[in-house]
Structure formats: C-alpha cells, structure tokens
Design a protein around this motif. Structure first.
Motif, PDB file in Angstrom:
ATOM      1  N   CYS A  94       0.805  -1.180   0.078  1.00 39.53           N
ATOM      2  CA  CYS A  94      -0.068  -0.059  -0.026  1.00 39.53           C
ATOM      3  C   CYS A  94       0.705   1.170   0.112  1.00 39.53           C
ATOM      4  N   ALA A  95       2.178   1.184   0.353  1.00 35.04           N
ATOM      5  CA  ALA A  95       3.008   2.382   0.120  1.00 35.04           C
ATOM      6  C   ALA A  95       2.834   3.031  -1.078  1.00 35.04           C
ATOM      7  N   GLY A  96       2.865   4.397  -1.276  1.00 37.28           N
ATOM      8  CA  GLY A  96       2.937   5.307  -2.365  1.00 37.28           C
ATOM      9  C   GLY A  96       2.904   6.604  -2.172  1.00 37.28           C
ATOM     10  N   ILE A  97       3.556   7.319  -3.057  1.00 36.81           N
ATOM     11  CA  ILE A  97       3.462   8.876  -3.273  1.00 36.81           C
ATOM     12  C   ILE A  97       2.878   9.265  -4.279  1.00 36.81           C
ATOM     13  N   GLU A  98       2.424  10.776  -4.311  1.00 36.33           N
ATOM     14  CA  GLU A  98       1.733  11.214  -5.184  1.00 36.33           C
ATOM     15  C   GLU A  98       2.584  12.204  -6.245  1.00 36.33           C
ATOM     16  N   HIS A  99       2.080  12.655  -7.430  1.00 33.05           N
ATOM     17  CA  HIS A  99       2.634  13.560  -7.968  1.00 33.05           C
ATOM     18  C   HIS A  99       1.961  14.355  -8.977  1.00 33.05           C
ATOM     19  N   PHE A 100       1.898  15.428  -8.995  1.00 32.33           N
ATOM     20  CA  PHE A 100       1.301  16.432 -10.095  1.00 32.33           C
ATOM     21  C   PHE A 100       2.412  17.378 -10.557  1.00 32.33           C
ATOM     22  N   ASP A 101       2.503  17.407 -11.801  1.00 34.54           N
ATOM     23  CA  ASP A 101       3.283  18.529 -12.663  1.00 34.54           C
ATOM     24  C   ASP A 101       3.128  18.476 -14.083  1.00 34.54           C
ATOM     25  N   ALA A 102       3.234  19.541 -14.831  1.00 30.60           N
ATOM     26  CA  ALA A 102       3.219  19.457 -16.078  1.00 30.60           C
ATOM     27  C   ALA A 102       4.486  19.082 -16.935  1.00 30.60           C
ATOM     28  N   LEU A 103       4.360  18.593 -18.008  1.00 31.22           N
ATOM     29  CA  LEU A 103       5.268  17.809 -18.794  1.00 31.22           C
ATOM     30  C   LEU A 103       6.749  18.707 -18.566  1.00 31.22           C
ATOM     31  N   GLU A 104       6.568  19.852 -19.077  1.00 27.96           N
ATOM     32  CA  GLU A 104       7.709  20.854 -18.944  1.00 27.96           C
ATOM     33  C   GLU A 104       8.408  20.947 -17.779  1.00 27.96           C
ATOM     34  N   ARG A 105       7.941  20.615 -16.525  1.00 27.34           N
ATOM     35  CA  ARG A 105       8.384  20.542 -15.394  1.00 27.34           C
ATOM     36  C   ARG A 105       8.922  19.342 -14.637  1.00 27.34           C
ATOM     37  N   ILE A 106       8.670  18.308 -15.374  1.00 24.56           N
ATOM     38  CA  ILE A 106       9.098  17.003 -14.963  1.00 24.56           C
ATOM     39  C   ILE A 106      10.587  16.851 -14.993  1.00 24.56           C
ATOM     40  N   THR A 107      11.294  16.528 -13.963  1.00 24.33           N
ATOM     41  CA  THR A 107      12.562  16.279 -13.917  1.00 24.33           C
ATOM     42  C   THR A 107      13.023  14.999 -13.718  1.00 24.33           C
ATOM     43  N   PRO A 108      14.263  14.353 -14.150  1.00 21.57           N
ATOM     44  CA  PRO A 108      14.823  13.140 -14.019  1.00 21.57           C
ATOM     45  C   PRO A 108      14.777  12.490 -12.180  1.00 21.57           C
ATOM     46  N   VAL A 114       9.258   8.859  -7.872  1.00 21.96           N
ATOM     47  CA  VAL A 114       7.822   8.419  -7.936  1.00 21.96           C
ATOM     48  C   VAL A 114       8.011   6.946  -8.477  1.00 21.96           C
ATOM     49  N   PHE A 115       8.801   6.462  -9.308  1.00 23.27           N
ATOM     50  CA  PHE A 115       9.093   5.466  -9.847  1.00 23.27           C
ATOM     51  C   PHE A 115       9.619   4.460  -8.902  1.00 23.27           C
ATOM     52  N   THR A 116      10.637   4.982  -8.104  1.00 21.10           N
ATOM     53  CA  THR A 116      11.253   4.149  -7.128  1.00 21.10           C
ATOM     54  C   THR A 116      10.233   3.740  -5.979  1.00 21.10           C
ATOM     55  N   VAL A 117       9.504   4.485  -5.626  1.00 15.36           N
ATOM     56  CA  VAL A 117       8.364   3.974  -4.669  1.00 15.36           C
ATOM     57  C   VAL A 117       7.234   3.239  -5.283  1.00 15.36           C
ATOM     58  N   ASN A 118       6.467   3.872  -6.197  1.00 21.65           N
ATOM     59  CA  ASN A 118       5.355   3.246  -6.625  1.00 21.65           C
ATOM     60  C   ASN A 118       5.408   2.171  -7.480  1.00 21.65           C
ATOM     61  N   THR A 119       6.459   1.874  -8.219  1.00 22.83           N
ATOM     62  CA  THR A 119       6.906   0.723  -9.216  1.00 22.83           C
ATOM     63  C   THR A 119       7.881  -0.096  -8.626  1.00 22.83           C
ATOM     64  N   ARG A 120       9.083   0.300  -8.479  1.00 21.38           N
ATOM     65  CA  ARG A 120      10.261  -0.586  -8.214  1.00 21.38           C
ATOM     66  C   ARG A 120       9.865  -1.040  -6.726  1.00 21.38           C
ATOM     67  N   GLY A 121       9.408  -0.134  -5.815  1.00 21.81           N
ATOM     68  CA  GLY A 121       9.039  -0.550  -4.479  1.00 21.81           C
ATOM     69  C   GLY A 121       8.165  -1.660  -4.505  1.00 21.81           C
ATOM     70  N   GLN A 122       6.935  -1.699  -5.163  1.00 16.85           N
ATOM     71  CA  GLN A 122       6.170  -2.632  -5.225  1.00 16.85           C
ATOM     72  C   GLN A 122       6.561  -4.164  -6.011  1.00 16.85           C
ATOM     73  N   LEU A 123       7.672  -3.958  -6.916  1.00 15.19           N
ATOM     74  CA  LEU A 123       8.227  -5.039  -7.554  1.00 15.19           C
ATOM     75  C   LEU A 123       9.069  -5.672  -6.526  1.00 15.19           C
ATOM     76  N   PHE A 124       9.862  -5.158  -5.890  1.00 18.14           N
ATOM     77  CA  PHE A 124      10.764  -5.838  -4.659  1.00 18.14           C
ATOM     78  C   PHE A 124      10.031  -6.292  -3.538  1.00 18.14           C
ATOM     79  N   ALA A 125       8.782  -5.589  -3.273  1.00 18.25           N
ATOM     80  CA  ALA A 125       8.066  -6.157  -2.084  1.00 18.25           C
ATOM     81  C   ALA A 125       7.492  -7.383  -2.508  1.00 18.25           C
ATOM     82  N   ALA A 126       7.035  -7.612  -3.965  1.00 22.32           N
ATOM     83  CA  ALA A 126       6.427  -8.764  -4.171  1.00 22.32           C
ATOM     84  C   ALA A 126       7.512  -9.954  -4.333  1.00 22.32           C
ATOM     85  N   GLN A 127       8.610  -9.498  -4.761  1.00 21.30           N
ATOM     86  CA  GLN A 127       9.891 -10.723  -4.839  1.00 21.30           C
ATOM     87  C   GLN A 127      10.262 -11.008  -3.352  1.00 21.30           C
TER      88      GLN A 127
END
Length: 259
Positions: A94-108, A114-127
């Motif tokens: 259930c852990a996750g973080i929100e994010h809102f921003d326009a395309l031109e302001r998204i940074t690496p 965002v992907f570290t928590v919401n995606t990678r974090g869930q993949l390794f939790a499952a693993q």
C-alpha cells in the motif's frame, strides 16, 4: 461490523500500513484473524498506536520501519514478519507517493523518486514476499484509477501505477506455477490525508480551487462521495482471501463509479 475469520492462522505484511488505506487494510486483515506486520517510513507514533489498537482487540501485530524506496528495508520487513509469525501468507503493498506537474517541469529526479516508490518498491516487495510464500499465497499491489483515465499534470504518477498493472499481469503467469496469486487494487478517490493534500489536482485546471472535494465527488462519482478507507480495504481483503482463489493477474477498480 463483524467480519469472518478468513485469515485465522495466517500472517500478512502491509507496506505503508501506518495511515490511510494501508492502516485500514491492517485493521481489516487483523479483524479477520491475521497476524499483521505494519511497515511504515516516518510515522512511528501512528504505527505504534495502530499496533496497540490491534493488540487490544486481540490481534498479533508488529510495526517495522521500512522505506518502500529501499528494497533492503522491505526485505527486512518481510524477514521480521516471518521471524515473528513463523510464516507469510499475504502481502498488501500500500505504500505510495503522489505527484502532479506539467510535462515541461518533470525532472529526472522526480521520475526516479516516483517510480522508485510506486513501481520498483512494489516489484521488490512482491519478490521478497513471494520468497516466503507457499501455495495459497496472496500478493495484492496498489495501482490507481489514474492508470486508466486522463488527469492534467498526472502523467508521471499515472505511468508509475500503470506499470504496476502490467507487473501483476505478467507475474501471475510466473507465480501461478507456485499456487500464488497476484492482483492489484486501483482505488478511486478516498478520504485520506493524501486526498486532502492532493485532491484538488484531479480537477480540471479551470475548476481547481473552486470546488470542494465533496462538490467534485458529487459531479464525478456515481455514488457522489469519496470512499472511506475501510471500503477500499474490503477489496484488498477479498483479493487476499480464498474467495479470490481463481483470480490472478487482474486489477480491480474500486472507484464508486467514477466517470
């Protein structure tokens, strides 16, 4: 409300379990008999209070600090649960973080966060959870209705959640060979502190700040209100139970009829 004892004798790990939907999931699973390990990042006071509440109700519960952004901390959370309870049957990620921003302001850096928590974090939790599960194990990850609907400035968050839906689809083939199911919940608007902080972002920019969340819900949701966390938790409990024994690789939208 009286629950069934569907999880009597079973043990569960809940990431992001100190607040919001995660805390509601912990309460629901414990209320149905599960021993629960509650992962939290910063709010030790809330996690400890929830553990005390569950123990007062007769449940076995522990709180373990584990930042979902760090796979090693998630592994330690899983190991702590196995050491405490002697088994692991359910993961509710259930852990996750929100994010809102326009395309031109998204940074690496924002992408990585965002992907570290919401995606990678869930993949390794499952693993890490799957490594300790036998046949009948249940993994429930968290997506969002944002993965399948357009919202201004929500591209990064939505993409991180859409990836989760692809993960459960593909993991289902692999884990199904071991009798483990893996599904996701895609919650809609839910009355949590996260919604209170970020809910206005879901409105059209021309309306943002002009409508309360209650007014917005009445216009955008068939049931005319946000969900209570306990209502979303009921869906996690379903996917974690034997009632969902023939359901895997799917994402269940629980959104009150959002349109």
């Amino acid at each position: 409300m009286t629950y069934q004892a569907r999880f009597e004798g079973k043990a569960a790990v809940i990431t992001g379990g100190s607040r919001g939907i995660g805390a509601a999931v912990a309460r629901r699973l414990a209320g149905e008999g599960a021993a629960v390990a509650i992962g939290y990042r910063d709010n030790k006071e809330a996690a400890d209070a929830l553990v005390a509440e569950l123990r007062t109700g007769g449940s076995r519960a522990v709180a373990v600090r584990a930042d979902a952004a760090d796979p090693e901390q998630t592994r330690a959370l899983v190991m702590a649960a196995v050491a405490e309870f002697g088994r692991l049957d359910v993961l509710a990620s259930c852990a996750g973080i929100e994010h809102f921003d326009a395309l031109e302001r998204i940074t690496p850096a924002a992408f990585d966060r965002v992907f570290t928590v919401n995606t990678r974090g869930q993949l390794f939790a499952a693993q890490h959870a799957a490594a300790h599960m036998g046949s009948g194990g249940r993994i429930v990850l968290t997506s969002s209705v944002s993965a399948s609907r357009a919202v201004f400035g929500h591209t990064l968050y939505a993409a991180s959640k859409a990836a989760v839906e692809s993960m459960v689809l593909n993991l289902s083939a692999e884990l199904g060979q071991r009798g483990i199911t893996v599904n996701a919940i895609a919650p809609g608007g839910t009355a949590t502190d996260m919604a209170a902080e970020h809910g206005a972002g879901y409105q059209h920019p021309q309306l943002a700040g002009r409508l309360s969340m209650q007014e917005w819900s009445a216009l955008q949701i068939a049931l005319k209100r946000l969900a209570e966390p306990a209502e979303i938790a009921a869906a996690y409990a379903f996917l974690a139970s034997e009632d969902a024994s023939y359901m895997t690789g799917r994402t269940l939208q629980v959104d009150g009829g959002m349109f």
